[in-house]
Design an enzyme around this catalytic site. Structure first.
Site, mmCIF file in Angstrom:
data_model
loop_
_atom_site.group_PDB
_atom_site.id
_atom_site.type_symbol
_atom_site.label_atom_id
_atom_site.label_comp_id
_atom_site.label_asym_id
_atom_site.label_seq_id
_atom_site.Cartn_x
_atom_site.Cartn_y
_atom_site.Cartn_z
ATOM 1 N N GLY A 61 -25.838 -28.188 -53.055
ATOM 2 C CA GLY A 61 -24.338 -28.157 -51.993
ATOM 3 C C GLY A 61 -24.483 -26.860 -51.617
ATOM 4 O O GLY A 61 -23.060 -26.683 -51.141
ATOM 5 N N HIS A 220 -16.339 -28.779 -54.311
ATOM 6 C CA HIS A 220 -17.132 -30.054 -54.876
ATOM 7 C C HIS A 220 -15.845 -30.809 -54.670
ATOM 8 O O HIS A 220 -15.992 -32.130 -54.701
ATOM 9 C CB HIS A 220 -17.149 -30.250 -56.484
ATOM 10 C CG HIS A 220 -17.952 -29.208 -56.895
ATOM 11 N ND1 HIS A 220 -17.454 -27.759 -57.472
ATOM 12 C CD2 HIS A 220 -19.178 -29.075 -56.882
ATOM 13 C CE1 HIS A 220 -18.052 -27.419 -58.910
ATOM 14 N NE2 HIS A 220 -19.578 -28.122 -57.992
ATOM 15 N N GLY A 386 -17.497 -28.366 1.828
ATOM 16 C CA GLY A 386 -16.782 -27.900 3.656
ATOM 17 C C GLY A 386 -15.344 -27.217 3.530
ATOM 18 O O GLY A 386 -15.495 -26.756 4.137
ATOM 19 N N ASP A 387 -16.332 -26.194 3.338
ATOM 20 C CA ASP A 387 -15.602 -24.663 2.765
ATOM 21 C C ASP A 387 -16.418 -23.635 3.250
ATOM 22 O O ASP A 387 -15.896 -22.065 3.495
ATOM 23 C CB ASP A 387 -14.998 -24.331 1.639
ATOM 24 C CG ASP A 387 -15.529 -24.002 -0.452
ATOM 25 O OD1 ASP A 387 -16.793 -23.817 0.581
ATOM 26 O OD2 ASP A 387 -15.553 -24.167 -0.202
ATOM 27 N N SER A 430 -21.125 -17.627 -3.243
ATOM 28 C CA SER A 430 -21.812 -17.303 -2.076
ATOM 29 C C SER A 430 -21.216 -15.943 -2.217
ATOM 30 O O SER A 430 -22.299 -14.908 -1.726
ATOM 31 C CB SER A 430 -21.232 -18.382 -1.134
ATOM 32 O OG SER A 430 -20.245 -18.312 -0.808
ATOM 33 N N GLY A 476 -30.440 -15.123 -7.600
ATOM 34 C CA GLY A 476 -29.670 -16.944 -6.906
ATOM 35 C C GLY A 476 -31.406 -18.134 -7.082
ATOM 36 O O GLY A 476 -31.112 -18.699 -7.521
ATOM 37 N N THR A 484 -31.414 -22.781 2.061
ATOM 38 C CA THR A 484 -29.907 -21.622 1.758
ATOM 39 C C THR A 484 -30.006 -20.457 3.328
ATOM 40 O O THR A 484 -31.535 -20.552 3.527
ATOM 41 C CB THR A 484 -30.112 -20.892 0.589
ATOM 42 O OG1 THR A 484 -31.206 -19.661 1.027
ATOM 43 C CG2 THR A 484 -30.297 -22.067 -0.581
ATOM 44 N N MET A 485 -29.042 -19.380 2.945
ATOM 45 C CA MET A 485 -28.991 -18.535 4.105
ATOM 46 C C MET A 485 -30.460 -17.802 4.240
ATOM 47 O O MET A 485 -30.556 -16.749 5.171
ATOM 48 C CB MET A 485 -27.982 -17.189 3.750
ATOM 49 C CG MET A 485 -28.018 -16.914 2.602
ATOM 50 S SD MET A 485 -26.731 -16.189 2.093
ATOM 51 C CE MET A 485 -26.233 -15.231 0.805
ATOM 52 N N ASP A 540 -28.459 -25.869 7.110
ATOM 53 C CA ASP A 540 -27.607 -25.328 5.954
ATOM 54 C C ASP A 540 -26.947 -24.946 6.822
ATOM 55 O O ASP A 540 -26.900 -23.762 7.467
ATOM 56 C CB ASP A 540 -28.226 -23.905 5.423
ATOM 57 C CG ASP A 540 -27.798 -23.650 3.987
ATOM 58 O OD1 ASP A 540 -27.433 -24.857 3.381
ATOM 59 O OD2 ASP A 540 -27.894 -22.785 4.777
#
Lengths: 555, 555
Positions: A61, A220, A386-387, A430, A476, A484-485, A540
Site C-alpha cells: 500500500g 497507514h 443568431g449572432d 469564426s 477548422g 461553412t463559409m 449558411d
C-alpha cells in the site's frame, strides 16, 4: 456508506498481482520467490553476490515502496506483506536467504512493532543459519514531540539510497550499516493530509471536515497528531518548515529535501506545494528529490517532507544513478530568470500607407457586411445562436474606424494588421478562423514579396486567397459541403486561380452559398450540432456573407 | 456540496506557481518566458538551435503534460493555458518564436477546437514573420465510433517522443513532421474512469454511481461516451482491449502500449491494471510505457491506454533516452519464472538427542510457568488484558508435549527448535520476542560451537543468555526500567556472566521483578499504554515469570 471502487480483481490478490506486474515490467532484472500467497518477495536477478545485500519491506500500500526500489544501486530484495500488514517471519527469512551472499545482509526496517519483530526474528533465524545479518530501524517521524518510538516514514528512502550506494561501492556490512545508521539517525520527516486513504474492501473514511487538515500523520491511515485549519499551502508549508527546522537542531549542513506525494495529490498541486516548501525552509537546500509518489498511503491526498543534513559524500551517494525508475533524480535548485518575450510579440505598430485598390477592397467588404447585419443574424437564428451578422459587423466597424491607419501600400503588413484586428475584435471561432485565413494570405504574400519585392498591384491575390482558404480548412477541420463559409470561399478562390476573373468568382461564391441550403449533414462547423431537418432550406450565413462580399467587390 | 481542499494558494496562480516549480527544479535547462499571467511558456535553455523545434501545449491540469516533457529529446517548449483552457494565440506565438531556430518548428496539438485554432493562428502569424512552422493534430481517442473529430489523449506523447527523436537526430522539418504524422494517424487511445476530476474552486462532481464506471472519457472532466457496470479490472481490461483491437484494424505490427494514470489511481492499482491490460491485449507487445501519470486529468480516478503499432525504427525512437524524467523508460515484457524458495525455509526436522542437564532446564521452566498461569493472568488483568499467564502456559504445554523429540544434545538445534515453537505457538509480541531471544542464544551457541565444536556442557550459556536478552532489547525497543521481562532477565544475565552462580542470578531476577512494581513510566512494552496510577504497586507479569523460572532452575 457508498462502496469505493478500485481497479482490482479479488482484493486478496492485489499484492501478488502487483508483484507479478513488477516482474513483468522488470526487464528480467527482478524475480519473485515461489510461495504465494504467504511469501511475497521480489529479488534482484542481476545482483553482484559479493556485495552486501540490502533487504527492506513491510506492509503493502506504499508503492513504489519498497518493491519499486529493488534494483542496481538500491535494494536487493523487498519483502511485502498484505496491505498495511507486516510480512511474516518466514517471508522475511526467505528474502534474506535469497538475497544474501558472502558479504552479508543489511535489513532496513521502518519503526513499526510488527515489522521490527518479524524482521528481527527472521534476522536471528538467518544468523542461526550462519548468515551475517544486521538491521537498521528508521524512525524519522517528528509528528509527536516526545515520542519514544517515532514511526518510519519516507525518510527511509534516504537510507535505502545511501546504503545502496555504499554497498554497490563494495563497502563491508559494517560500513554499509554505519552509513545507513548515520542517515537513519539524522533524517526527519513530517506528513500533512487533506483526506485519509481508502483501503480496498473498506468504506471511505470521513475523518476530516471540509476546513480541516491533518498534520503529522502516518502512512497507514491512522489519525494525524493534530488537526489544523485548512489554509493556503504557503501557510501550511511554513508550519511544516518550522517543525522540521526545530527537529533538525543546530546542524550547519545543507539539506537534501524529499517531497513525497502520499498518493492522491495531482502533480500540479505537488509542484505548487514543492515551490512553497522549498521557499519556507530557511536553510540551504543542496538537493531536492521529487515531488513524486515515493512512499504512498494508497490514495491519501497528502504529502510528506523529509529532510536530511548532507555533506559532499552524502550528496554524491544520493545523486548516483540507480536502476529503479521510481527513485527520483536529485536536483539542485535553479534560479533561472525569465527570458524576455520575443520582440515580434510587442504590440505591432504599422505605418499607414496608401494603395487605392487595396483600400477599396477592404472598405467595400466591410460596408457590405455592415449592411447585411440584420439579414445574417436572422439566417443564423434559424440554425444557431443568431449572432453571425453582429459578429461580422463588429469586425467591420473596427476595421472601418482604422482605415486611415492601415498600411495599404505594404500587403504583408496589411494582412497581418487585419488578421490582428479579426482575432482580437471579432471573437469566437469564426474570428480566429478568418484571422487565420487573412494571416495566411499575408504569409503567402510575404513569401512572394521576399522573392521579387512585389508591389501590391503585381501580387497574385488569387493564390494568396487560395492559401488562406486552405489554412481555414486545415485548422477548422471543415471540408467543402460542411455548410461553412468555405462553401463560398473555395469555389471563388478556384475561379480566380483559374483566371476566370472577379465576376465569375463572385458567381461561383453565390452558387456555393446557395448550395449550402441543400446540405443537411455537416461534419464540422456550427451546423454539426444541428439536426438535419432544421438545416434544410436554410443557407449558411457565413457562406452568404462571403458571397455578398465577392459580389460587392466584383461590382 | 462540501468544499474540496487542494494544496494550492490562490487558484488563479496554480499554473504559474507550478511552472515556477518546473523552472526551480529544471537544473537550469528550462526557463519560462516573461509575460505572466498571459504568457505561460516553458522553454529549453539548452536546445540545439540547428534542430527542428517541437512546441506543444494546451490547457493545464494534465501534468506532467506538457511542461514536464520539455527537455533534450522531446519538446523544445510547452505553452500552457489555465486549467483545461487553451493558451492564447499570443502565448503560442511567443513559444514558437522563443523555441525556433533556422530549422523551423513543428507544433503538436491535441484535437480540441480551442487548441487547434489558437495554435493554428499563431502558426500563421509566425509564418507571416518568416518562421517555418508546421502543425500536427493528434486525434487518438476511439471512444465514439464514428467521431469525425476524435479528441487528443495520451497517445499524443508517442508523437512527442518520436518527433523528438527525429528532431534530435537532425531530421528536417518535413522529416520530423512526417514521422509525427505517421504516429498521429496510427495511435489509438481509450480511457476508463471510476470517478471524475475535481477542478480547484469547483465542487466535487458526483456523476458516477457506486456501481458505474465510465468508458471513453476525455481529459477535461467531460462525461464518458458510455457507462458500464463496475467490474473486476480483468473484465474491464477485456472490454478495452476489444475496442482497441477493433480500432487498430489489420496491422500485423507489434504494439507499444502506454498505460496512463489519469491522476488519482494508487500505484498498486495501476500495477494490477497494467498486468490485466497486457494480458487482455491479444497482440504482440513490443514495449510498455508506464504505468505512470503521463497525461492526467487533475485527480481523476481513471486510466487511459494508448496503443501504437511499431516497427524497429519506432521502437528505437521510443526507447531512446531523453532528459525529461516524466518520460517513462520503455520496457519489453519479461516472463521470469518464480525462484525456488531457499532450502532452509522448508519445515525443519530435528533429530531427537539426549542431554539430561538441558532437558531438566527446559522441563523445569515449562512446569514453573504452567503452575503460574492463574497468578500471572491475575497480575496482568490489573494492567492489561489478563492473558500473560495463559500465553506462557500455552507455550509451555506445547514444549512439554514435544520433550521426547527435542535435540537436547545439539544446543544450536535445540535453541532453533524452541524458538520455532515459541514464534508459532505462543503468539503475540511476547512470543516473537522470546523467540528472538532464544534464536539469538542459538546463534551465539552456533558461533561458539563452530569455533571449538563445544559439547552442551562446555557452552558458555551465560554469554548466550546475555546475547538473547540484548536482541530482545534491540528489536523490542525496551530498556531496563520499562516494566518488561527484561527487568528480571538483564540483572540475572549480568550476574551469571560475572560468575556469581545460579542462586545469585535468581535473586537478582527477583529483585528486578519486584522493582517493576515501583516503575510507573514505561517507554516501551505493554505498560506504555497504561496510565501511571494504574501501574503503581503492580509488578510486571513478564518479569515475575522470568524470576520464577530462574528460581526454579536454581533449586
Amino acid at each position: 456508506m457508498p462502496r469505493v471502487k478500485h481497479f482490482i480483481n479479488d482484493r486478496n490478490d492485489i499484492v501478488t498481482e502487483a508483484l507479478d506486474a513488477a516482474v513483468l515490467l522488470g526487464e528480467g532484472k527482478v524475480a519473485r520467490l515461489d510461495g504465494y500467497p504467504a511469501i511475497k518477495v521480489l529479488v534482484r536477478t542481476d545482483a553482484d553476490r559479493s556485495h552486501v545485500a540490502l533487504v527492506s519491506g513491510g506492509g503493502a500500500g506504499h508503492e513504489p515502496s519498497h518493491a519499486g526500489f529493488v534494483g542496481e544501486g538500491m535494494l536487493t530484495a523487498a519483502v511485502c506483506g498484505e496491505i498495511f500488514a507486516s510480512p511474516s517471519v518466514d517471508a522475511v527469512l526467505a528474502g534474506i536467504l535469497a538475497a544474501t551472499g558472502d558479504a552479508g545482509c543489511l535489513l532496513i526496517v521502518k519503526n513499526y512493532t510488527g515489522d521490527r519483530l518479524n524482521f528481527g526474528l527472521a534476522a536471528e533465524r538467518a544468523r542461526a543459519l550462519g548468515v551475517d545479518v544486521e538491521m537498521v530501524v528508521v524512525a524519522d517521524d517528528i509528528a509527536i514531540a516526545d515520542a519514544t518510538r517515532p514511526r518510519g516514514l519516507a525518510g527511509t528512502l534516504f537510507v535505502h539510497k545511501v546504503a545502496g550506494h555504499v554497498a554497490r561501492s563494495g563497502g563491508t556490512l559494517r560500513e554499509v550499516k554505519a552509513a545507513a545508521e548515520r542517515v537513519a539517525t539524522s533524517v526527519r520527516s513530517l506528513g500533512i493530509s487533506l483526506s485519509s486513504c481508502t483501503i480496498p474492501g473498506q468504506p471511505a473514511p470521513a475523518r476530516l471536515g471540509a476546513d480541516e487538515v491533518e498534520l503529522g500523520l502516518g502512512i497507514h491511515g491512522e489519525p494525524g497528531a493534530e488537526k489544523l485549519a485548512y489554509r493556503p499551502i504557503v501557510e501550511l508549508a511554513a508550519t511544516m518548515a518550522k517543525r522540521l527546522d526545530d527537529a533538525l537542531g543546530d546542524t550547519k549542513l545543507p539539506l537534501a529535501l524529499l517531497v513525497n506525494d502520499l498518493g492522491g495529490v495531482p502533480p500540479i498541486e505537488m509542484a505548487v506545494a514543492t515551490r512553497a516548501l522549498a521557499s519556507a525552509l530557511k536553510r540551504e537546500i543542496a538537493l531536492v528529490l521529487g515531488p513524486d509518489r515515493l512512499m504512498t498511503s494508497l490514495d491519501m491526498k497528502g504529502l510528506s517532507v523529509s529532510v536530511l543534513p548532507v555533506d559532499a559524500e552524502l550528496v554524491r551517494a544520493l545523486r548516483a544513478d540507480v536502476a529503479p525508475r521510481a527513485w527520483p533524480r536529485g536536483r539542485a535548485l535553479a534560479n533561472v530568470a525569465p527570458l524576455p518575450l520575443p520582440d515580434a510579440l510587442r504590440p505591432k505598430t504599422y505605418t499607414a500607407s496608401a494603395n487605392a485598390g487595396c483600400r477599396r477592397v477592404v472598405e467595400t467588404a466591410c460596408r457590405t457586411l455592415l449592411g447585411l447585419e440584420a439579414e445574417l443574424n436572422a439566417l443564423d437564428a434559424k440554425i444557431g445562436d443568431g449572432d453571425t451578422g453582429s459578429t461580422f459587423a463588429t469586425a467591420s466597424r473596427a476595421l472601418l474606424a482604422e482605415l486611415d491607419r492601415l498600411p495599404f501600400g505594404d500587403p504583408p503588413a496589411l494582412c497581418a494588421s487585419v488578421a490582428d484586428r479579426l482575432s482580437t475584435v471579432m471573437g469566437g471561432s469564426s474570428g480566429i478562423l478568418l484571422s487565420i485565413g487573412v494571416a495566411a494570405m499575408g504569409a503567402a504574400v510575404h513569401e512572394a514579396a521576399s522573392k521579387n519585392a512585389a508591389a501590391p498591384d503585381t501580387i497574385d491575390w488569387a493564390k494568396a486567397l487560395h492559401e488562406g482558404a486552405r489554412r481555414i480548412q486545415q485548422y477548422g477541420g471543415a471540408a467543402l459541403g460542411d455548410r461553412t463559409m468555405l462553401d463560398a470561399l473555395l469555389p471563388a478562390a478556384a475561379a480566380l486561380e483559374a483566371g476566370a476573373g472577379l465576376t465569375a468568382a463572385a458567381a461561383a461564391a453565390r452558387r456555393g452559398a446557395d448550395l449550402t441550403a441543400t446540405m443537411t449533414r455537416a461534419r464540422a462547423g456550427r451546423s454539426s450540432y444541428v439536426p438535419p431537418e432544421a438545416l434544410r432550406g436554410v443557407a449558411d450565413p457565413g457562406a452568404v456573407a462571403m458571397a455578398a462580399v465577392f459580389e460587392a467587390i466584383a461590382r
